[in-house]
Design a protein around this motif. Structure first.
Motif, PDB file in Angstrom:
ATOM      1  N   LEU A 123       0.838  -1.196   0.000  1.00 29.77           N
ATOM      2  CA  LEU A 123       0.000   0.000   0.000  1.00 29.77           C
ATOM      3  C   LEU A 123       0.869   1.241   0.000  1.00 29.77           C
ATOM      4  N   LEU A 124       0.658   2.144  -0.971  1.00 28.59           N
ATOM      5  CA  LEU A 124       1.308   3.449  -0.948  1.00 28.59           C
ATOM      6  C   LEU A 124       0.504   4.337  -0.006  1.00 28.59           C
ATOM      7  N   LEU A 125       1.032   4.501   1.208  1.00 27.67           N
ATOM      8  CA  LEU A 125       0.295   5.159   2.282  1.00 27.67           C
ATOM      9  C   LEU A 125       0.813   6.578   2.477  1.00 27.67           C
ATOM     10  N   SER A 126      -0.076   7.546   2.269  1.00 28.16           N
ATOM     11  CA  SER A 126       0.263   8.948   2.521  1.00 28.16           C
ATOM     12  C   SER A 126      -0.473   9.376   3.789  1.00 28.16           C
ATOM     13  N   GLY A 127      -0.415  10.662   4.075  1.00 19.93           N
ATOM     14  CA  GLY A 127      -1.136  11.163   5.236  1.00 19.93           C
ATOM     15  C   GLY A 127      -2.537  11.636   4.903  1.00 19.93           C
ATOM     16  N   GLY A 128      -3.022  11.323   3.693  1.00 18.93           N
ATOM     17  CA  GLY A 128      -4.330  11.815   3.268  1.00 18.93           C
ATOM     18  C   GLY A 128      -5.483  10.907   3.657  1.00 18.93           C
ATOM     19  N   ILE A 129      -6.645  11.208   3.124  1.00 13.00           N
ATOM     20  CA  ILE A 129      -7.872  10.467   3.440  1.00 13.00           C
ATOM     21  C   ILE A 129      -7.954   9.174   2.631  1.00 13.00           C
ATOM     22  N   ASP A 130      -7.493   9.215   1.386  1.00 12.08           N
ATOM     23  CA  ASP A 130      -7.795   8.139   0.446  1.00 12.08           C
ATOM     24  C   ASP A 130      -7.028   6.843   0.677  1.00 12.08           C
ATOM     25  N   SER A 131      -5.702   6.923   0.860  1.00 14.83           N
ATOM     26  CA  SER A 131      -4.897   5.696   0.868  1.00 14.83           C
ATOM     27  C   SER A 131      -5.231   4.745   2.021  1.00 14.83           C
ATOM     28  N   PRO A 132      -5.522   5.224   3.253  1.00 16.64           N
ATOM     29  CA  PRO A 132      -5.928   4.265   4.290  1.00 16.64           C
ATOM     30  C   PRO A 132      -7.218   3.528   3.925  1.00 16.64           C
ATOM     31  N   VAL A 133      -8.142   4.236   3.290  1.00 21.67           N
ATOM     32  CA  VAL A 133      -9.398   3.609   2.869  1.00 21.67           C
ATOM     33  C   VAL A 133      -9.132   2.560   1.791  1.00 21.67           C
ATOM     34  N   ALA A 134      -8.235   2.880   0.860  1.00 20.81           N
ATOM     35  CA  ALA A 134      -7.885   1.924  -0.194  1.00 20.81           C
ATOM     36  C   ALA A 134      -7.286   0.651   0.407  1.00 20.81           C
ATOM     37  N   GLY A 135      -6.392   0.823   1.381  1.00 25.74           N
ATOM     38  CA  GLY A 135      -5.807  -0.336   2.037  1.00 25.74           C
ATOM     39  C   GLY A 135      -6.846  -1.186   2.734  1.00 25.74           C
ATOM     40  N   TYR A 136      -7.758  -0.523   3.425  1.00 26.01           N
ATOM     41  CA  TYR A 136      -8.845  -1.226   4.122  1.00 26.01           C
ATOM     42  C   TYR A 136      -9.687  -2.038   3.141  1.00 26.01           C
ATOM     43  N   MET A 137     -10.014  -1.435   2.008  1.00 30.52           N
ATOM     44  CA  MET A 137     -10.920  -2.102   1.069  1.00 30.52           C
ATOM     45  C   MET A 137     -10.290  -3.321   0.402  1.00 30.52           C
ATOM     46  N   VAL A 138      -8.999  -3.228   0.061  1.00 27.93           N
ATOM     47  CA  VAL A 138      -8.337  -4.389  -0.533  1.00 27.93           C
ATOM     48  C   VAL A 138      -8.106  -5.464   0.528  1.00 27.93           C
ATOM     49  N   ALA A 139      -7.741  -5.044   1.740  1.00 22.88           N
ATOM     50  CA  ALA A 139      -7.559  -6.008   2.833  1.00 22.88           C
ATOM     51  C   ALA A 139      -8.854  -6.764   3.122  1.00 22.88           C
ATOM     52  N   LYS A 140      -9.976  -6.110   2.926  1.00 23.51           N
ATOM     53  CA  LYS A 140     -11.273  -6.755   3.163  1.00 23.51           C
ATOM     54  C   LYS A 140     -11.480  -7.963   2.258  1.00 23.51           C
ATOM     55  N   ARG A 141     -10.755  -8.033   1.165  1.00 22.98           N
ATOM     56  CA  ARG A 141     -10.842  -9.171   0.260  1.00 22.98           C
ATOM     57  C   ARG A 141      -9.834 -10.261   0.614  1.00 22.98           C
ATOM     58  N   GLY A 142      -9.266 -10.187   1.821  1.00 19.03           N
ATOM     59  CA  GLY A 142      -8.369 -11.237   2.284  1.00 19.03           C
ATOM     60  C   GLY A 142      -6.913 -10.993   1.977  1.00 19.03           C
ATOM     61  N   VAL A 143      -6.554  -9.750   1.594  1.00 19.52           N
ATOM     62  CA  VAL A 143      -5.175  -9.425   1.215  1.00 19.52           C
ATOM     63  C   VAL A 143      -4.433  -8.830   2.408  1.00 19.52           C
ATOM     64  N   GLY A 144      -3.287  -9.422   2.753  1.00 20.19           N
ATOM     65  CA  GLY A 144      -2.438  -8.847   3.783  1.00 20.19           C
ATOM     66  C   GLY A 144      -1.716  -7.620   3.252  1.00 20.19           C
ATOM     67  N   LEU A 145      -1.335  -6.707   4.149  1.00 14.88           N
ATOM     68  CA  LEU A 145      -0.751  -5.435   3.727  1.00 14.88           C
ATOM     69  C   LEU A 145       0.666  -5.232   4.253  1.00 14.88           C
ATOM     70  N   ASP A 146       1.561  -4.752   3.362  1.00 16.43           N
ATOM     71  CA  ASP A 146       2.750  -3.991   3.713  1.00 16.43           C
ATOM     72  C   ASP A 146       2.437  -2.560   3.260  1.00 16.43           C
ATOM     73  N   ALA A 147       3.219  -1.603   3.720  1.00 19.60           N
ATOM     74  CA  ALA A 147       2.953  -0.213   3.313  1.00 19.60           C
ATOM     75  C   ALA A 147       4.268   0.523   3.103  1.00 19.60           C
ATOM     76  N   VAL A 148       4.225   1.542   2.235  1.00 21.52           N
ATOM     77  CA  VAL A 148       5.383   2.391   2.008  1.00 21.52           C
ATOM     78  C   VAL A 148       4.940   3.850   2.104  1.00 21.52           C
ATOM     79  N   TYR A 149       5.755   4.634   2.806  1.00 19.31           N
ATOM     80  CA  TYR A 149       5.492   6.065   2.970  1.00 19.31           C
ATOM     81  C   TYR A 149       6.728   6.828   2.508  1.00 19.31           C
ATOM     82  N   PHE A 150       6.525   7.885   1.701  1.00 26.10           N
ATOM     83  CA  PHE A 150       7.621   8.679   1.169  1.00 26.10           C
ATOM     84  C   PHE A 150       7.763   9.948   2.004  1.00 26.10           C
TER      85      PHE A 150
END
Length: 401
Positions: free
Chosen positions: A185-212
Motif C-alpha cells: 500500500l502506498l500510504l500517505s497522510g491523506g484520506i484516500d490511501s488508508p481507505v484503499a488499504g482497508y478495502m483491498v484487505a477486506k478481500r483477504g489481502v495482507g498489507l505492507d505499506a510504504v510512505y515517502f
C-alpha cells in the motif's frame, strides 16, 4: 444478560466448496489474533460447520464485540446464552426468561427457529417451534407471532448444551486476511490511501505499506501521522510493515531538472518504481493506491496511464470510481478521518506545481526523465544512484493496531 458464547456467522466462505475448511481455519486464526487485546479468556473453535467463541469466566463484553467487528470474514456476531439440556418444560422456562431479560419492551412480533443437533432429544424441531412459541405467548400476551417478517427471530439450538440467541451484530464482511496473498500500500497522510488499504484487505489481502518522507520539508509529525494511520488500518489487517523511504534528494533532483508542470507525474512514477521494488522484495503480489479518476491532476485517465507504465506488478485502485464524499464516509467508519485531516503536509503537497499537466504524454515524460540520468552539472548524482540510496536507507517500522 450474561452471554457465554458468540456464534460467528460468515458469508462467502460458505460457498468455497472443498476449500472451505482453509478459509474457516484462516478466520479462526484471525479471531484468535483479534481477541488478544480483549480482556478475558476465549476459546475459538469450529463445530459442525459453525465457528464459536466461548468466553471462560469474566470478560469485557463491549471490548470483545469491538474486536470481533474488525475481523474480515465475519458477517454477523451472535451473543449466545448457554444452558444445560433439560426436560422440555424446563427449557420453556429458560426461553421465557431469555425473552424477559433481552426485550424490556414486549410490544414485538417474533418467530422461534429451533434446531435439534442432538438427535436423542425427545422433541423435534417443528414441535419445539410451536411449543416454545406458545410458551412465549402465554407469558407475554402483548407479543405476536410473525413467521415472515418478525421483529425478533429467536434461535434455539439443542446441542451438548442449549444455545439461545436472537441478536445479530453486523461484522465487516469480506474474506479472512491472508487468504489472498499480500500487497504493498502506498500510504500517505491523506484520506484516500488508508481507505484503499482497508478495502483491498477486506478481500483477504495482507498489507505492507510504504510512505515517502521528505525531511526537512516534511516534519516528524507528518511521519507520525502516517504511523498512526497505519495503526488504524492494522486494527483490521493485523501487523503492517511500514517502509519509510527518504524521498528528499529524489524530489529535489526532479525539481531542479524537470519542467515544473510535470513534477507531480514524474515524482509519482518514481514512487511507483520504488514501491514496486520494495513489494517484490517482500513477496507482495501488487501495489495499492488511493487514486480516484479526476480527483486531482495526477489522477486523470491520461496521468494514470503514464504512471502505470513504470509498473510490472498489477496496481489495485479500489477507489477509482468513488467520489470524495463516499471515501470520507468510509474513512469515518474505520476511524481514520480525524487523523487524516491533521494539518501536517506530506511530500506530495510540498512540491506540487501551481499548474500541473493534466494530460501528460508518455514520450514527453520519458524525455524529461532522461535528463535525470544525465550528469548536467557534474556535481549531482544521477537519479538511479539516488533511488538506490533511498532503498538502502529505508526505515522499517512494525505497526500493530
Amino acid at each position: 444478560m450474561t452471554y457465554q458464547t458468540f456464534l460467528i456467522k460468515y458469508g462467502e466462505i460458505a460457498i468455497k466448496g472443498k476449500n472451505r475448511y482453509m478459509f474457516e481455519d484462516a478466520l479462526v486464526r484471525q479471531i484468535r489474533f483479534a481477541l488478544r487485546s480483549a480482556e478475558g479468556t476465549f476459546r475459538v473453535h469450529k463445530c459442525q460447520g459453525r465457528i464459536y467463541v466461548d468466553c471462560d469466566g469474566y470478560y469485557d463484553y463491549e471490548e470483545t464485540v469491538e474486536a470481533l467487528k474488525k475481523v474480515f470474514g465475519i458477517v454477523g456476531i451472535c451473543p449466545v446464552v448457554r444452558t444445560e439440556v433439560k426436560e422440555f418444560e424446563e427449557l420453556k422456562k429458560d426461553i421465557v426468561a431469555y425473552v424477559e431479560k433481552a426485550y424490556p419492551d414486549k410490544n414485538l412480533t417474533f418467530k422461534v427457529e429451533s434446531r435439534r443437533a442432538k438427535k436423542t432429544y425427545p422433541v423435534n424441531s417443528m414441535e419445539m417451534n410451536c411449543d416454545l412459541g406458545e410458551a412465549i405467548l402465554d407469558a407475554f400476551p402483548e407479543m405476536r407471532v410473525d413467521v415472515h417478517h418478525p421483529d425478533v427471530l429467536l434461535n434455539v439450538e439443542v446441542r451438548e448444551e442449549v444455545y439461545i440467541y436472537s441478536h445479530i451484530i453486523p461484522g465487516p464482511g469480506g474474506m479472512p486476511i491472508g487468504t489472498n496473498g499480500t500487497a504493498m500500500l502506498l500510504l500517505s497522510g491523506g484520506i484516500d490511501s488508508p481507505v484503499a488499504g482497508y478495502m483491498v484487505a477486506k478481500r483477504g489481502v495482507g498489507l505492507d505499506a510504504v510512505y515517502f518522507h521528505a525531511p526537512p520539508y516534511t516534519s516528524e509529525r507528518a511521519k507520525q501521522k502516517v504511523v498512526d494511520l497505519a495503526k488504524k488500518v492494522a486494527a483490521y489487517t493485523g501487523p503492517i510493515r511500514l517502509h519509510v523511504v527518504n524521498f528528499t534528494d529524489i524530489q529535489l533532483s526532479i525539481y531542479d531538472k524537470c519542467p515544473h508542470d510535470e513534477l507531480t507525474i514524474i515524482m509519482r512514477r518514481y514512487m511507483m518504481r520504488i514501491a514496486e521494488t520494495l513489494a517484490k522484495k517482500c513477496g507482495c503480489l501488487g501495489l495499492i493506491t488511493g487514486e480516484s479518476i479526476g480527483q486531482v491532476a495526477s489522477q486523470t485517465m491520461q496521468s494514470l496511464l503514464v504512471t502505470n507504465e513504470v509498473c510490472t506488478l498489477p496496481v489495485y485502485r479500489p477507489l477509482i470510481g468513488f467520489d470524495k464524499q463516499e471515501i470520507v464516509e468510509i474513512s469515518e467508519k474505520i476511524d481514520t478521518f480525524e487523523t487524516s485531516i491533521l494539518p501536517y503536509e506530506d511530500c506530495c503537497t510540498i512540491f506540487v506545481a501551481k499548474h500541473p499537466v493534466t494530460k501528460p504524454k508518455l514520450d514527453v515524460i520519458q524525455r524529461s526523465e532522461q535528463r535525470l540520468s544525465e550528469d548536467i552539472d557534474h556535481l549531482s548524482e544521477d537519479i538511479d544512484h539516488l533511488v538506490e540510496a533511498a532503498l538502502e536507507t529505508t526505515e522499517i517500522i512494525e505497526v500493530e493496531g
